[in-house]
Scaffold this active site. Sequence first.
Site, mmCIF file in Angstrom:
data_model
loop_
_atom_site.group_PDB
_atom_site.id
_atom_site.type_symbol
_atom_site.label_atom_id
_atom_site.label_comp_id
_atom_site.label_asym_id
_atom_site.label_seq_id
_atom_site.Cartn_x
_atom_site.Cartn_y
_atom_site.Cartn_z
ATOM 1 N N CYS A 275 -8.120 33.640 -75.789
ATOM 2 C CA CYS A 275 -8.720 34.619 -76.699
ATOM 3 C C CYS A 275 -10.241 34.554 -76.707
ATOM 4 O O CYS A 275 -10.890 35.344 -77.397
ATOM 5 C CB CYS A 275 -8.153 34.426 -78.100
ATOM 6 N N HIS B 241 -14.159 34.921 -85.661
ATOM 7 C CA HIS B 241 -12.913 35.000 -84.898
ATOM 8 C C HIS B 241 -11.826 35.484 -85.860
ATOM 9 O O HIS B 241 -11.069 36.368 -85.528
ATOM 10 C CB HIS B 241 -12.583 33.635 -84.299
ATOM 11 N N LYS C 256 -10.646 41.753 -86.743
ATOM 12 C CA LYS C 256 -9.206 41.689 -86.449
ATOM 13 C C LYS C 256 -8.365 42.222 -87.607
ATOM 14 O O LYS C 256 -7.218 42.622 -87.419
ATOM 15 C CB LYS C 256 -8.794 40.252 -86.118
ATOM 16 N N PHE D 119 -6.586 29.534 -77.396
ATOM 17 C CA PHE D 119 -5.693 28.477 -76.935
ATOM 18 C C PHE D 119 -6.413 27.635 -75.896
ATOM 19 O O PHE D 119 -7.205 28.135 -75.108
ATOM 20 C CB PHE D 119 -4.459 29.094 -76.268
#
Lengths: 388, 395
Positions: B156, B289, B319, B383
Amino acid sequence: MSDARAGGSPRIVITGVGTVNACGAGGRDALAAALAAGRPGIAPMRRFSTEGATSRLGAEVDDATLAAHVDRDAARRLSRVCQLTVAACRLALADAGRAGGADLAIVVGTELGDFDSSGGFAKGFLQRGIPGLSPMIFPNTVMNSMGAAAAIAVEAKGPTVTLNQATVAGDLAVARGAALVRAGLAEAALAGGVDELCEDVFRRLGQLRAISPMGRASAEGCRPFAADHNGPVMGEGATFLVLEDAERARARGARVLAELTGASWGNVPAAPYSAPATRRDRLSPVAAALRAAGLDGAGSLDRCLGAGNGDPDLDEWEHALLEADLGVEGRERGLLPPRSLAALFGQHGGLGALRVAAAALEGHAGGGRALVHGLARGGCRTALLVAA
Amino acid sequence: MTIAITGVGVVSPYGIGAKTFWSGLTAGACAIRPIGLIDTEGFRSRIAAEVPADAMAALGASTRRSRADRLALAAAREAVADAGLSRAERAPGALVIGAVGGGMLEGEEWFWEETRTKRPSAKIRALRSILPYAHAETLGWRLGLGGPKETVVMACASGAASIALGADLVRSGAAPLALVGGVDALTRICFMGFNALKLLDPEPCRPFDRQRRGMSIGEAAAFLVLEPLERARARGARVYGRLLGAGITTDAHHVTAPQPDGEGMIRAMRLALEAAGLPASAVGYANAHGTGTLQNDRTEAIALREVFGAEGVLVSSSKSLIGHCMAAAGSVEAVATVLALQHGLLPPTAGLDETDPEVPFDCLARTARPAAVEHAISNSFGFGGQNASLVLGRA
């Protein structure tokens, strides 16, 4: 990434090699021995059946060889391709006589990533529905899992970059690793590549006529630049180099294997998966690398290793581009066609790093200056200059 | 060398174009809805932020290309047109693409069909474009880019890393300009994987909210044109903003979980500030994030507090509006941050009712806020303990 941090352009040296491949495993000495022996790692596949497949050859890493370089815990927790990566990174650091740490970057080149895990994850669902989905496998479906496993294993906390590219993934990773060190973004970099042989991919590439014998009548095999070349043979393995700022390496008393005197990469715009055999590359990375190193054409080179892997169209394209760059002198000096290692190790993401390592070993043994060239279908092109 | 951003292009869950994207963001319109693209029967969470079908139909690119290729091509074309680059001007340009899923959506259709029917399927052609590097091949060819070409797979953080690495190519002189950005289309593996990890909220995600229950996934493509500021001025290009610094680090802690004390995130932000030559106090806005998972938001808040101090910066999560667009997230959010600086308007965090007490920041709940901010930071984490932070400045 500011000028202040980059502070000039340090020289980049290779201080360590770690490899786990079809011809063996170890550091610089093991690779030198494999190259000297010249025994191809390509053989009929053993790990899975090739019944009904269009191809049967591969360059496999022996399970016992891998097991000898992976501890029991890693063998239990990690997928095979992650094990290969961790093993080669550890071997490279041991060969370089240095540890990991906050200033170490990792650059992993890969053609396929962990396809075995992606297939396994999907099959879990198709066979058992939602309960068949494994949260343990899912993270491995992302291609950076190899870099992540290596970073954890060697405690590397600098940038960990995974580059996905056909044919020249390892070359590209070495070039990018050198750029990270040169820009001051890491003190040292573990750079190289990895791939594993996976049955699903092996069979599908055969169906797509992407590997030897590519639907041709001649016998299956890896014969780069030969008249009867009929495709690459897939291989597997991991090879990583330790790249360091020359001054720092010498200050710590490192055994410098060779200097990476130039690294350039570019793109010859071509349709995806095509190899158009044009001689034209106005922005040739070979010319750029030679220019940046203050060298003058083929006369300044002693050897040339190429990406040619037996894919007829790619072999011919690479030959044509190198002829345009190195001219008649290149042919006269025996640089063309370039030497390929694909018949020894098989085509995989670590092959480019193996070529750079071979050039470094040969240079160290008095072989002079080498151009390590890379070209993939679709136009990705690399040029690395390696000198003792 | 100062890096200027001279072109932007976006295809997002709001539709086609950077203007459409910006209008949706600042309106606070949540684009997370029931999934129509793939079968979701039986899954705990069945929502995502998809690019609308009418927008996909209007993209113009051949439907024989993968969905992700079509998203990428449209956004990249918009960015180079926006920058006013002729074919000759962009010919030596670098191309750095952040990608994860590649053409997996179409690859899955082939795999599903063959596995279920146990017969060979003509859809096997999808495998030609299944890998992430397929996007770079398509864009490099269609746009005639002859400079360095890379496909960066950093989970990501891929989109943000593509910007940092592309800027590095321009700064080092390897290319006079770079087209950088990320792309990801929705895939079954991604949807099922995050469901299997129980990281998806059944309702639209609520980053930084006390009651948050996970993330929502999305799909998008966003590209930026980077070039030296002097070159941009010399050719009379419009400058959206400046990329002042970047920091990329690795946790080396765990494959899926962030380091609990946020050490890797903190180093990434500090490296970016150091590269920009700015103190933390110079930054007025953080595009976080902010996934909406318990663990990410808590850890990111710890890291932000360590770097900027409690209440030291305004924070929002894009997001909450467009979902987590995976490899595209970092570049989509970099565009959002640049446009926020340009317009003096900070996009909100949707769905935020009560900020978690562990998040000591004004998270711009629900409504965009006018604010003349000079510098901002955009965070992307992924990740593998991948951390990438970008410090951006007004033009």
